[in-house]
Design a protein around this motif. Sequence first.
Motif, PDB file in Angstrom:
ATOM      1  N   GLU A 190      42.075  50.028  28.828  1.00  0.00           N
ATOM      2  CA  GLU A 190      42.037  49.115  29.979  1.00  0.00           C
ATOM      3  C   GLU A 190      43.081  48.012  29.828  1.00  0.00           C
ATOM      4  O   GLU A 190      43.783  47.670  30.787  1.00  0.00           O
ATOM      5  N   ASP A 191      43.185  47.451  28.592  1.00  0.00           N
ATOM      6  CA  ASP A 191      44.165  46.384  28.340  1.00  0.00           C
ATOM      7  C   ASP A 191      45.593  46.883  28.577  1.00  0.00           C
ATOM      8  O   ASP A 191      46.427  46.166  29.131  1.00  0.00           O
ATOM      9  N   TYR A 220      43.912  46.930  21.089  1.00  0.00           N
ATOM     10  CA  TYR A 220      43.899  46.944  22.551  1.00  0.00           C
ATOM     11  C   TYR A 220      43.072  48.134  23.023  1.00  0.00           C
ATOM     12  O   TYR A 220      43.015  49.152  22.342  1.00  0.00           O
ATOM     13  N   ARG A 266      41.563  47.082  36.089  1.00  0.00           N
ATOM     14  CA  ARG A 266      40.654  46.032  36.573  1.00  0.00           C
ATOM     15  C   ARG A 266      39.796  45.464  35.439  1.00  0.00           C
ATOM     16  O   ARG A 266      39.352  44.326  35.505  1.00  0.00           O
ATOM     17  N   ASP A 267      39.553  46.278  34.399  1.00  0.00           N
ATOM     18  CA  ASP A 267      38.725  45.814  33.280  1.00  0.00           C
ATOM     19  C   ASP A 267      39.557  45.391  32.076  1.00  0.00           C
ATOM     20  O   ASP A 267      39.009  45.153  31.000  1.00  0.00           O
ATOM     21  N   LYS A 283      41.648  42.957  29.664  1.00  0.00           N
ATOM     22  CA  LYS A 283      41.493  41.526  29.392  1.00  0.00           C
ATOM     23  C   LYS A 283      42.630  40.969  28.553  1.00  0.00           C
ATOM     24  O   LYS A 283      43.064  39.844  28.744  1.00  0.00           O
ATOM     25  N   LYS A 284      43.114  41.798  27.609  1.00  0.00           N
ATOM     26  CA  LYS A 284      44.110  41.296  26.664  1.00  0.00           C
ATOM     27  C   LYS A 284      45.494  41.794  27.086  1.00  0.00           C
ATOM     28  O   LYS A 284      45.702  43.011  27.208  1.00  0.00           O
TER      29      LYS A 284
END
Length: 335
Positions: free
Chosen positions: A227-228, A224, A185-186, A188-189
């Motif tokens: 999370e990514d 990275y 959920r967190d 981004k990349k």
Amino acid sequence: MVIAMGFEGSANKLGIGIIKDGEVLSNPRRTFITPPGTGFLPNETAQHHQLHILNLVNEALTIAGISSNEVDVLCYTKGPGMAPPLMSVAVVVRTLAQLWEKPVIGVNHCIGHIEMGRTVTGADNPTVLYVSGGNTQVIAYSQQRYRIFGETIDIAVGNCLDRFARVLKLSNDPSPGFNIEKLARDGKKFLPMPYSVKGMDVAFSGILSFIEERADNLLAKGEYTPEDLCFSLQETVFAMLVEITERAMAHCGSREVLLVGGVGCNLRLQEMMGQMAAERGAMLHATDDRYCIDNGAMIAQAGYCQYLTGCTTALEDTFVTQRFRTDEVFVSWRS
Ligand code: MG
């Protein structure tokens, strides 16, 4: 009125559920959780089930508020799954059947998921995506069989996620997949990775190798975050699953899709599947962790459907089998 008691133990969950004509009276479960970085092994899992099963029998009866006299039929998972835990549960069910003088029905685990999903959601004739740690199949009903339209040709999608969780040393409590979902959920990349759809089938082992080989390096260089990587892995494998499910729906002219199995709890998968369904004017049916994750009630429900058609399993045939395909079962209870 029929009361069915279902016993599930094909993997690391031990579940016993009691249902009365499709209504769940009780459905307690125990999960065998191993330390971060490890998976569950067959013999240790069997020992876990052996340790807890008699307490769980009492718990299921107590919560349901019934005595064993009132049970009409005992249903157990015949397969597919890991042999030692399957056998441990089957031995107890055979013993109880003789002590209590009850008939037995051996249930295909995948069909347990499908019938429980149909009961809980009210889906009538859905295209089914069954996704878990051991199984990945797109299924639709036709002429007395649940037909497999597409499936993994190597490991299950849940196994791919679970094994990546081991690389990141994520906790297995409550499940590795749930902890991947939370991290994702967190994310981004996006890290592009192999996209492995072969006709109606999918493959995950190459994707797992790809990310296993690169994870430490990418994280060490700070390119990275964990999370990514969780986000990228989920987006890739879920897109593959949505693609083959959509193709099966188009082929069957289906207006409903049902998501079952432990990975079916994943809210991101539900969101992607829901989007696809909405775009084709179809409806997504999904359940929460009580019924998505392996449980006893689903085995009771599939056994109940079969029991109504008058077909039980002879005691000498109450063996287990590690390999048991969904389409081997004659579905006597549907038209
Ligand atoms: Mg399952």
